[in-house]
Write an enzyme that holds these catalytic residues in place. Sequence first.
Site, PDB file in Angstrom:
ATOM      1  N   ASP A 154      -2.564  -1.505 -10.083  1.00  0.00           N
ATOM      2  CA  ASP A 154      -3.019  -1.015  -8.775  1.00  0.00           C
ATOM      3  C   ASP A 154      -2.137   0.140  -8.278  1.00  0.00           C
ATOM      4  O   ASP A 154      -1.116   0.471  -8.885  1.00  0.00           O
ATOM      5  CB  ASP A 154      -3.007  -2.208  -7.798  1.00  0.00           C
ATOM      6  CG  ASP A 154      -4.126  -2.144  -6.775  1.00  0.00           C
ATOM      7  OD1 ASP A 154      -4.693  -1.060  -6.570  1.00  0.00           O
ATOM      8  OD2 ASP A 154      -4.418  -3.195  -6.167  1.00  0.00           O
ATOM      9  N   ASP A 209     -12.545  -0.241  -2.593  1.00  0.00           N
ATOM     10  CA  ASP A 209     -13.037  -1.581  -2.941  1.00  0.00           C
ATOM     11  C   ASP A 209     -14.511  -1.778  -2.593  1.00  0.00           C
ATOM     12  O   ASP A 209     -15.018  -1.225  -1.623  1.00  0.00           O
ATOM     13  CB  ASP A 209     -12.208  -2.639  -2.200  1.00  0.00           C
ATOM     14  CG  ASP A 209     -10.820  -2.767  -2.794  1.00  0.00           C
ATOM     15  OD1 ASP A 209     -10.510  -2.043  -3.766  1.00  0.00           O
ATOM     16  OD2 ASP A 209     -10.037  -3.589  -2.291  1.00  0.00           O
TER      17      ASP A 209
HETATM   18  C1  GLA Z   1      -6.565  -3.303  -3.986  1.00  0.00           C
HETATM   19  C2  GLA Z   1      -7.525  -3.310  -5.184  1.00  0.00           C
HETATM   20  C3  GLA Z   1      -8.318  -4.594  -5.158  1.00  0.00           C
HETATM   21  C4  GLA Z   1      -7.375  -5.788  -5.225  1.00  0.00           C
HETATM   22  C5  GLA Z   1      -6.363  -5.725  -4.102  1.00  0.00           C
HETATM   23  C6  GLA Z   1      -5.265  -6.763  -4.261  1.00  0.00           C
HETATM   24  O1  GLA Z   1      -7.271  -3.262  -2.791  1.00  0.00           O
HETATM   25  O2  GLA Z   1      -8.362  -2.195  -5.146  1.00  0.00           O
HETATM   26  O3  GLA Z   1      -9.253  -4.629  -6.217  1.00  0.00           O
HETATM   27  O4  GLA Z   1      -6.725  -5.782  -6.475  1.00  0.00           O
HETATM   28  O5  GLA Z   1      -5.726  -4.453  -4.032  1.00  0.00           O
HETATM   29  O6  GLA Z   1      -4.292  -6.725  -3.285  1.00  0.00           O
END
Ligand code: GLA
Length: 415
Positions: A154, A209
């Site tokens: 990430d 997301d």
């Molecule tokens: C980000 C990523 C998500 C998830 C969260 C976890 O938002 O894009 O897919 O992994 O972090 O904290």
Amino acid sequence: MTLLFRLLALVALAASLLWLTPVHAQKFDELAQTPPIGWNSWNKFGCDVSEQLIRETADAMVATGLRDAGYRYVNIDDCWQGGRDAHGDLFPDAKRFPSGIKVLADRLHAQGLKLGLYSDVGNKTCGGYPGSRGHEYQDARTFAAWGVDYLKYDWCNTEGMDSASSYTTMRDALHATGRPIMFSICEWGETKPWLWAPAVGQSWRTTGDIAPCWNCEVGHGNWSSFGILRIVDMQSALRKYSGPGHWNDMDMLEVGNGLTEDEDRAHFTLWAMMDSPLIAGNDLRGMSASVRATLANRDVIALGQDPLGIQAFRTLAEGQLEVWAKPLAHDEWAVAFLNRGDTPRRLAFDWKEHAVGDGLSGRNLGADKSTYRWTELWSKATGSTAQALDRSLAPHSVLVFRLVPGPSAAAATGS
Ligand code: GLA
């Protein structure tokens, strides 16, 4: 004599290194020749992850037939970490994962599944747990020693860091372990990863997301999450960057997380048509029969697993109705009709009038030399492109056809 012996030993070592290097490289090259399929904890469970959840999810993947439909990865997202020990080695949260990650990985492997884990480029993950910055090689060795098969990496807490070089450092660290670990780049499309990531990882997130809604944008401060259509619309210029071994990742699936059955099917179809990883994000332990049937639709899964690995393109848009086409191996095609709108749409479509070739084949579907037999992959109805379609398409739904060259049996016999 001793000198000769040493020289011989050196020659033998050099030869074995030369021989070993391509073997390792080849193993990494073979990762994700088709988009990965599996499950991830985040969309449904957020930080509520545990060894028990992962074990039960793996069991459900087997019991529901998803493993046999192609699902392999069981991925633990953020919040599994307990901290770093005195040597700086990562360890899992002892309450949530009392047996440790290695035991879990061994169990999954014995079931024919693979384990994925999550870390972050920065000092801390998005959830505030230890990230891998400055510990890349150490963490990669830990993951490899645990038997991890997939790393989602990430992009939180990375102010001032360069994305391409940061992800390349972790790629090199993973390579150095010698264990082929699929590298899933999660940088939300912020620095156009499609331009640099194909040489770094096997997939890269193209957007922020996903959210379990058809066409919404949900804001949290300066961070937004996006519904199904929003994510689809953000892919328009990206298809050329995708292909075997390196895929546009449209984020994990929201199938089973509150969309309608039609929306779930449309979402699943579009992700497969666009060669996105298919990473389920629902609770596999208590799925309805309809959610299970959506996730287990092997005919739709096969579109994304086609060996050509050519992402679908939008070939026609008329108001709320869109036609998407995807070339498949052996001269076959997938064609999806999408009703984006909130009311039913009449779908009157004469295959003969529409070229879906996108310059690749340039043929008119249904023209003399290129009549196709089709199967609609949700209803399993069959027919031929010699006949026009005249249907009603429900709101937020798809029909998706697999076209195989050749007249239908009925057309061939003239009946
Ligand atoms: C980000 C990523 C998500 C998830 C969260 C976890 O938002 O894009 O897919 O992994 O972090 O904290």
